[in-house]
Design a protein around this motif. Sequence first.
Motif, PDB file in Angstrom:
ATOM      1  N   ASP A 191       6.711  14.176 -18.763  1.00 29.85           N
ATOM      2  CA  ASP A 191       8.153  14.365 -18.558  1.00 29.85           C
ATOM      3  C   ASP A 191       8.910  13.473 -19.543  1.00 29.85           C
ATOM      4  O   ASP A 191       8.703  12.273 -19.619  1.00 29.85           O
ATOM      5  CB  ASP A 191       8.555  14.008 -17.121  1.00 29.85           C
ATOM      6  CG  ASP A 191       8.215  12.587 -16.747  1.00 29.85           C
ATOM      7  OD1 ASP A 191       7.112  12.128 -17.121  1.00 29.85           O
ATOM      8  OD2 ASP A 191       9.043  11.921 -16.101  1.00 29.85           O
ATOM      9  N   ASN A 192       9.773  14.095 -20.326  1.00 31.98           N
ATOM     10  CA  ASN A 192      10.645  13.401 -21.260  1.00 31.98           C
ATOM     11  C   ASN A 192       9.919  12.451 -22.215  1.00 31.98           C
ATOM     12  O   ASN A 192      10.256  11.257 -22.304  1.00 31.98           O
ATOM     13  CB  ASN A 192      11.723  12.609 -20.493  1.00 31.98           C
ATOM     14  CG  ASN A 192      12.564  13.490 -19.619  1.00 31.98           C
ATOM     15  OD1 ASN A 192      12.969  14.586 -20.018  1.00 31.98           O
ATOM     16  ND2 ASN A 192      12.823  13.029 -18.390  1.00 31.98           N
ATOM     17  N   VAL A 222       9.042  10.516 -25.631  1.00 29.20           N
ATOM     18  CA  VAL A 222       9.886  10.078 -26.746  1.00 29.20           C
ATOM     19  C   VAL A 222       9.137  10.316 -28.052  1.00 29.20           C
ATOM     20  O   VAL A 222       7.906  10.402 -28.062  1.00 29.20           O
ATOM     21  CB  VAL A 222      10.250   8.580 -26.610  1.00 29.20           C
ATOM     22  CG1 VAL A 222      10.931   8.309 -25.283  1.00 29.20           C
ATOM     23  CG2 VAL A 222       9.020   7.701 -26.784  1.00 29.20           C
TER      24      VAL A 222
END
Length: 391
Positions: free
Chosen positions: A179-180, A182
């Motif tokens: 999730d998310n 970078v």
Amino acid sequence: MTKYTRIDRLVGEHAEKLSARLQAHRTQLFPPDARKQLRKFTSGEVADLLGVKDAYLRKLHLDGKGPSPEIRAGGRRLYSPDDIQSLRHHLEQGAKTPGTYLPGRRDGDHMQVITVINFKGGSGKTTTAAHLAQKAALDGYRVLAIDLDPQASLSALHGFQPEFDLLDGGTLYDAIRYDNPVPLPQVIQKTYFTNLDLVPGNLDLMEFEHETPRAIVQRDNPLFFTRVDDALASVQDDYDIVVIDCPPQLGFLTMSALSAATAVLVTVHPQMLDVMSMCQFLLMTSNLLGVVSEAGGDMSYDWLRYVVTRYEPGDGPQNQMVSFMRSMFGEHVLNHTVLKSTAISDAGITKQTLYEIEKSQFTRSTYDRAIESLNAVNGEITDLIQKAWGR
């Protein structure tokens, strides 16, 4: 009646005490907010790194060519890591053979991703990975070292203490989480070695081990074994070599790293129990990576090698184990070995490697034997890299 101590509390108390002591030790070695710095190298060391004569470096300096070294008493010349890189660029301009002084990738060469693995702790895995990454950087390669071990020993060697320096993340987990995630460049740290960057590790990496089973069941995320490879794709043009120090277990992190690898280096301590453990590791690796391959993972490698570590040439049983391995695996065992040395272990006490500590800290023979064995192993590995690039 005997009273028993709750193990969770006892372990927690010990962890807090140890963490505080380690922080005090680091503060003693390096002032607060300070970063490690690499020492300067003598002209003799630089000449060895570049493959030229010390007298030639002196002539370059007198002729005003290349960087100006620091001059100390007695005319002793000292070069910084940046000076060494500048010398490489200067010498490369006049080299008859391209890549003589800048040996990294050329057009069409693929980034070499070397995973350093072993199922058993104490095999010299992190020591091998650290010295390989640092020597490759000194040799002029652009290197990214990734600490994939939650214990973060590779990070500690490069001046990062996870529980103090990575409070808000900053590991590879941030770039491979489901999730998310970078972009990988956001977690890459510059080190005090010219040409060497680091992705440090900490306990956050264990989250990938915990989250992957759920992601597999839900089937709503890309397959776990592609995640390290996908992250590395974003820095494809920035590095020649990536060295991944894997955890001493065959979990999802290690399998994802193996799927991203172009080469595999297995460290082996030449003792019977260690070799037996390696046998089980190889069996499990074969079975699990076979499943990954069937699911679409790329399991093709440029090379796989076993490197004998912590080797004592005068130990008869160790010599028997080395001979046994060579008879079994042939050319897949590196010709050179990493010797067991007090120089390597003593350098580790101050969180340094043999490439960064002053050799005056040791007796000359002890240092020379240790550094020669490391240079020979690392030279053999970089030869394999060059061959993988068709050179």
